[in-house]
Write an enzyme that holds these catalytic residues in place. Structure first.
Site, PDB file in Angstrom:
ATOM      1  N   GLU A   1      -1.665  -8.641   4.230  1.00 23.90           N
ATOM      2  CA  GLU A   1      -1.667  -9.006   5.652  1.00 23.90           C
ATOM      3  C   GLU A   1      -3.077  -9.021   6.232  1.00 23.90           C
ATOM      4  OE1 GLU A   1      -2.198  -4.668   5.999  1.00 23.90           O
ATOM      5  OE2 GLU A   1      -1.107  -5.988   4.622  1.00 23.90           O
TER       6      GLU A   1
ATOM      7  N   HIS B   1      -3.605  -4.988   0.648  1.00 22.57           N
ATOM      8  CA  HIS B   1      -3.098  -5.375   1.972  1.00 22.57           C
ATOM      9  C   HIS B   1      -3.132  -6.895   2.138  1.00 22.57           C
ATOM     10  CE1 HIS B   1      -2.659  -1.484   4.089  1.00 22.57           C
ATOM     11  NE2 HIS B   1      -3.518  -1.077   3.164  1.00 22.57           N
TER      12      HIS B   1
ATOM     13  N   CYS C   1       0.829  -1.196   0.000  1.00 23.32           N
ATOM     14  CA  CYS C   1       0.000   0.000   0.000  1.00 23.32           C
ATOM     15  C   CYS C   1       0.871   1.257   0.000  1.00 23.32           C
ATOM     16  CB  CYS C   1      -0.998  -0.026   1.163  1.00 23.32           C
ATOM     17  SG  CYS C   1      -2.344   1.176   0.966  1.00 23.32           S
TER      18      CYS C   1
END
Length: 229
Positions: A212, A210, A114
């Site tokens: 994660e 993202h 990002c």
């Protein structure tokens, strides 16, 4: 065989816990957990008051992750701030740009997530689009949209099919930095969703989403494998 050490840059924010309200180096737990699930060891890299320390830090790592976070200060890419651009995080900008420069110089594998993708682009002389709609949910909630990797690219080999990704951003890559190529686009509006630097370091990749925040470990596993190689 020992697991590779993956450094992840952190936020620098005021935080409260217990009886304390203090400046803190913060990292959402999804980042280290994703590194661990992908087979690496995670270590946090909080901003250093001396960006010149970046080379010494990078020399101890097997790979570098620049995490998500606040908007890059527009002066870094020669622009006036848009009214919708967030407040600057100057200490973090300076530190992470120094980490990226040291990693590129030393040949360390790099993954930008990002803000990390945006900062990688800026580090190589590119610019950012300061606002776009439709790529974030309500405050604190990830949206999802489909991205299409470019066939034959590094990302295209890791993610060979279009996929839905967790996303939360209002800025994006505009003019690509020197040597960078776009390796994924948003299906609905063509926004650049990944960039990479072919032939450099073996692995220099930025993704606008993202990983994660989801269950797909493939991008992080590819970084870990590059670190092992």
């Amino acid at each position: 065989m020992s697991k590779p050490l993956i450094g992840v840059s952190t936020y620098l924010e005021s935080a409260r816990w217990g009886v304390w309200d203090l400046p803190a180096a913060l990292l959402p737990v999804g980042y280290p957990r994703l590194v661990q699930r992908a087979g690496g060891l995670a270590t946090m890299l909080p901003p250093d008051e001396d960006p010149a320390s970046a080379a010494a830090v990078v020399s101890r790592l097997d790979a570098l992750v620049i995490s998500g976070g606040p908007d890059v200060e527009p002066v870094r890419y020669g622009a006036e701030p848009d009214a919708r651009t967030g407040p600057p995080a100057r200490e973090r900008d300076a530190w992470e740009l120094a980490l990226i420069e040291a990693a590129l110089t030393s040949g360390l594998p790099v993954l930008g997530i990002c803000r990390g993708q945006q900062l990688l682009n800026v580090a190589l002389g590119g610019t950012l689009r300061q606002h776009l709609d439709g790529h974030a949910g309500p405050p604190g909630v990830f949206d999802h949209h489909e991205v299409k990797p470019v066939p034959g690219s590094l990302l295209g080999r890791v993610l060979p099919e279009p996929l839905s990704v967790p996303t939360f951003h209002h800025q994006s890559v505009d003019r690509l930095g020197s040597g960078l190529v776009a390796s994924a686009h948003a299906t609905d509006d063509g926004t650049v969703e990944a960039v990479e630097l072919p032939g450099a370091n073996g692995f220099v990749l930025g993704v606008q989403w993202h990983p994660e925040a989801g269950d797909d470990v493939r991008v992080m596993r590819a970084l870990v494998e590059a670190a092992e190689g």
